[in-house]
Design a protein around this motif. Structure first.
Motif: not given
Lengths: 88, 651
Positions: B74-76, B123-124, B143-145, B505-506
């Protein structure tokens, strides 16, 4: 036979707005705006060039597409201006 | 906040699985410098790099359910994890950690894939359901992650960034020319397309199920607006402003949930000032704020940043971004963004995240999103003005208003109404076009395609990026108010495709910094969509209702100031005598010819033009930055393409 005025205008447009692309079909009637060759900054570049190259003064009210949107229109406009200054 | 990677399918030799997952996660180690983990199951593997923010001691990932049947990477952040945990505990779920990650596992056990509809967060994630032999991927609503995926020889691979996928044997970086055309029209590729042929992005608000070699992708949330003429509410403005403020306050409050200190960006504009003002009283130790400053008054907002920091009593740090900083960092920035850009604006944000990290912070609030959902961008005002002019196309007075719209663009101040009308496309015939609001931007951007090589043009043929964008609009779009149509395009397309990725994000995760966006809390996004258009854009006054909501929190001088869009010095950053050597190498006729994407003699003239005098026009600057970043992209990812590669990769 293109006049020296027209030749100079064409050379400026090819160099500054077409970045030397000689293959572009740029006729005397090609609209600079409709073909996205010129933007608002480009108009000012063009006016600066015309004033410096031909020693003419271009009033704000003269900066309209009717005078400047194609090589033929610019040519006619510049020649009229040159005629005015010669007559003055 | 972290990086995730993994696979499912039979193409990975069990003996190689651990090494593969380590390689994939190693490529995105910057996203998670605090911890690393992998999980290898039968025909599936998950990898994780962790930035520890919540449940620091017991949040190790990948995390398995108690029975071992489920495993998640999990990312986020799930900002409502406390409320979800309570509700699940009341149903008998027993938690073994304090992390938000575990909440997703329990919620999935309870309601399956639709668990995402309950999550309020950025989250992604990938969740392996071993009994069902099913991999689920999901991405947050706005579409944050990021999350990318690719099939290779019957096996499905995914990762937070493309560079992790490129470590999989056989997955290679090949340019997708259509994506380049989309960037040179719309500033970003249309998801799921990416710059990499064969590598797709999971679109925002979508979930994906991979089962038995088949994938299904479906949206679980949609941005919707009321039909035109449906005011939605007859409540007085004051009521709406009060509810807006309550919602924003709650969105900010739950975004301060973390086991590490949370700071805030302060741009000097209303949006981040308001978020900082709401956050300050909720941070007992005192809010830390961060900003970036520029040399020239044309870009710098330092005085407003300092005013706001003093007003709130925050401890403030600023990083000064000089022209050479942009040039120095740009190759790294492109490597992190993984796509070309037409503006340098991501570079200063990359430097800012670096400052935040140096100061010991890894989480920051930002004001991003307010311009989309409350109609703050100049584009919305411009579109309304163009409609106003188109109703009276012969008027010589109406077009003069365009000068007021862009006081910071010197090229416009001296234009006559006739030229203004021509530049802003005020023809009445175009009014029915769904992309009407975006015509001038798309047109000015696409003008930079004149530098495309003959080979690239031939490959693209009659392809039209704007047509593809229009074809993907929802059925209800035509019934919405013109302002809402324009907001939809900005919010569902440019926001995830550029603002939240290349400027978000990047570049933040390059330094292991997590941005949090209170304005993008979906409750607030849905609420804002229902606010009548004229309360958002009142005449030509942008963010009208938000300003009302902010009036006791932010000094009047910040609320009243003219909007200054966030911009950074463009081509002049790369053309001074101090410019790093890579610039001339990347733009040399030999390098341009080798990449095959641009016309070398024209690019040479463009560079010469910029060397003679600073470029002032949008087209020239966009072309310069676009060409340079594309060349850097090729250099980073797709070096030495074979001759004729474009034809082979044409979509």
């Amino acid at each position: 036979m293109a006049s020296s005025v027209e030749t100079a205008i064409r050379a400026f447009i090819v160099e500054n707005f077409l970045f030397g692309d000689e293959s572009y079909k740029l006729t005397g009637e090609t609209s600079l705006i409709d073909n996205d060759l010129i933007d608002s900054t480009g108009i000012l570049e063009l006016v600066t060039f015309l004033e410096e190259r031909f020693s003419i003064r271009i009033a704000d009210a003269d900066i309209v597409p009717a005078n400047l949107d194609s090589i033929a229109r610019i040519d006619a406009f510049v020649n009229a201006k040159l005629g005015e200054s010669a007559a003055a | 906040m972290c990086g995730i990677a993994g696979y499912c399918g039979q193409g990975v030799d069990p003996e190689e699985a651990e090494a593969l997952l380590h390689r994939m996660t190693g490529a995105i180690a910057h996203r998670g410098p605090d911890d690393a983990g992998i999980h290898v199951g039968k025909n599936a593997g998950l990898g994780h790099r962790r930035l520890s923010v919540v449940g620091i001691a017991d949040g190790h990932q990948p995390m398995a359910s108690v029975d071992g049947g489920l495993c998640i990477s999990f990312n986020g952040e799930i900002f409502n994890h406390i409320e979800l945990r309570k509700a699940l505990a009341a149903k008998g779920h027993v938690f073994k950690t304090t992390s938000d990650t575990e909440v997703i596992l329990h919620l999935y056990q309870e309601i399956g894939a639709d668990c995402v509809t309950q999550l309020n967060g950025d989250f992604a994630f990938a969740l392996w359901d071993a009994p069902r032999r099913r991999m689920m991927l999901a991405r947050d609503r706005m579409g944050v992650r990021p999350l990318f995926h690719s099939w290779h020889q019957g096996t499905f691979y995914f990762a937070s960034e493309v560079k992790a996928l490129l470590t999989v044997p056989g997955i290679t970086a090949e340019i997708d020319p259509i994506a380049l055309d989309q960037i040179f029209t719309l500033w970003a590729p249309i998801a799921p397309r990416t710059m990499f042929k064969g590598i797709a992005e999971l679109p925002p608000a979508h979930l994906m199920l991979v089962e038995g070699g088949q994938t299904t992708i479906r949206p679980y949330w949609k941005l919707e607006f009321p039909d035109r003429g449906d005011l939605g509410t007859t409540r007085p403005q004051e009521d709406i402003a009060a509810e807006l403020r309550d919602l924003l306050e709650d969105a900010t409050r739950i975004r301060l949930r973390a086991d590490v200190p949370v700071g805030s960006y302060l741009s000097g504009e209303l949006d981040s000032s308001l978020i900082s003002a709401l956050a300050a009283p909720l941070v007992p130790a005192g809010l830390r704020t961060f900003s970036v400053t520029f040399d020239g008054a044309e870009y710098d907002e330092g005085p407003f940043q300092r005013m706001m920091a003093e007003h709130l009593g925050t401890r403030h740090s600023a990083v000064a971004c000089h022209a050479d900083d942009i040039a120095e960092s740009f190759p790294q920035v492109v490597r992190h963004m993984e796509r070309p850009v037409l503006r340098t604006a991501p570079a200063p944000l990359y430097l800012l995240a670096n400052l935040v990290r140096e100061q010991g912070f890894k989480v920051v609030l930002t004001g991003e999103g307010a311009d989309e959902i409350f109609a703050g961008y100049d584009l919305f005002r411009e579109a309304r003005l163009r409609r106003f002019c188109a109703r009276q196309p012969t008027s010589s007075i109406r077009p003069t208003l365009f000068r007021k719209l862009y006081p910071y663009l010197p090229g416009l101040a001296q234009q006559t109404p006739a030229y203004l009308a021509a530049f802003f496309d005020v023809e009445p015939e175009a009014l029915g076009d769904p992309l009407y609001s975006h015509h001038p931007r798309m047109r000015n951007t696409a003008a930079a395609k004149m530098f495309f090589s003959a080979e690239l043009r031939e490959t693209l043929g009659a392809y039209d990026a704007a047509e593809e964008l229009a074809a993907g609009l929802p059925e209800a779009f035509s019934r919405w108010d013109p302002l809402h149509q324009a907001q939809y395009i900005e919010t569902s397309f440019l926001l995830p495709g550029y603002i939240l990725s290349s400027q978000g994000d990047r570049v933040a995760m390059a330094s292991g910094v997590e941005g949090r966006f209170p304005f993008l809390d979906h409750r607030l996004v849905e609420f804002a969509a229902r606010i009548p258009p004229n309360m958002k854009l009142n005449g030509l006054r942008e963010k009208h209702i938000l300003k009302k909501a902010a009036k006791d929190l932010v000094p009047a001088s910040i609320i009243a100031r003219d909007k200054q869009p966030y911009r950074a010095p463009e081509s002049q950053s790369f053309l001074g005598s101090q410019a790093p050597s890579y610039v001339s190498e990347c733009l040399s006729p030999a390098a341009i010819r080798q990449a095959g994407l641009f016309n070398a003699p024209l690019v040479e003239k463009l560079v010469q033009k910029g060397q003679r005098r600073p470029m002032a026009g949008f087209r020239d600057n966009a072309a310069f930055v676009g060409i340079l970043s594309t060349q850097l992209w090729v250099d980073s990812f797709a070096r030495k393409p074979a001759s004729g590669h474009l034809k082979q990769t044409a979509a």
